[in-house]
Design a protein around this motif. Structure first.
Motif, PDB file in Angstrom:
ATOM      1  N   THR A  28       0.851  -1.163  -0.041  1.00 18.11           N
ATOM      2  CA  THR A  28       0.000  -0.020   0.014  1.00 18.11           C
ATOM      3  C   THR A  28       0.845   1.323   0.030  1.00 18.11           C
ATOM      4  O   THR A  28       0.703   2.233  -0.804  1.00 18.11           O
ATOM      5  CB  THR A  28      -1.104   0.013   1.028  1.00 18.11           C
TER       6      THR A  28
ATOM      7  N   THR B 206       0.989   4.067  -3.073  1.00 14.68           N
ATOM      8  CA  THR B 206       0.374   5.434  -2.665  1.00 14.68           C
ATOM      9  C   THR B 206       1.412   6.809  -2.564  1.00 14.68           C
ATOM     10  O   THR B 206       0.754   7.798  -2.560  1.00 14.68           O
ATOM     11  CB  THR B 206      -0.464   5.322  -1.434  1.00 14.68           C
ATOM     12  N   THR B 207       2.530   6.452  -2.540  1.00 15.26           N
ATOM     13  CA  THR B 207       3.548   7.484  -2.452  1.00 15.26           C
ATOM     14  C   THR B 207       4.599   7.259  -3.263  1.00 15.26           C
ATOM     15  O   THR B 207       4.862   6.084  -4.006  1.00 15.26           O
ATOM     16  CB  THR B 207       4.391   7.278  -0.879  1.00 15.26           C
TER      17      THR B 207
END
Length: 140
Positions: free
Chosen positions: A122, A126-127
């Motif tokens: 995740t 997401t980054t």
């Protein structure tokens, strides 16, 4: 078991259990989850012929990765085929619950490995991709 950093299966056993028991159980998990797409598994020298035979029965070519005997450097020498697995284990150990063995039940430990893997994936999705120093809070 790992493919490009994605965990396929996890087996948690007592420390007194031989690697072969974990290896055969892990091959069964991988064969069940991947079907006939899994063609090859790489294992270290701790696994004996029993795991190779079990893999052959499942249609998986099991290759033992040995340390390069021509390399006479002292200390840690990364093995190219095993480096992905070592990276995944290293990132999983950044999760506090996996750094020490707090759980007494193997199924709880197994679920925590999956949880940490999901958290890592995740974060990657997401980054933006920071330098490794930024992920450890060491950047100046």
């Amino acid at each position: 078991m790992d493919v490009l950093g994605l965990i396929i299966g996890v087996v948690v056993l007592a420390a007194s259990t031989h690697d072969n028991a974990a290896g055969t159980t892990l091959l069964d998990q991988a064969a069940e989850r991947c079907g006939n797409r899994l063609e090859k598994a790489l294992v270290d020298q701790g696994f004996k012929e029993q795991v190779l035979i079990h893999g052959a029965l499942l249609g998986i070519d099991v290759e033992v990765v040995r340390r390069n005997r021509e390399d006479h450097r002292q200390g840690f020498v990364p093995q190219p085929k095993r480096w992905i697995v070592e990276q995944v284990n290293g990132t999983l150990m950044l999760h506090r619950r996996l750094a020490r063995e707090y759980d007494h039940r193997p199924d709880t430990s197994t679920s925590r490995v999956y949880w940490a893997s999901i958290a890592n994936m995740t974060r990657r999705l997401t980054t933006p991709s920071p330098a490794w120093r930024d992920t450890l809070g060491l950047a100046a």
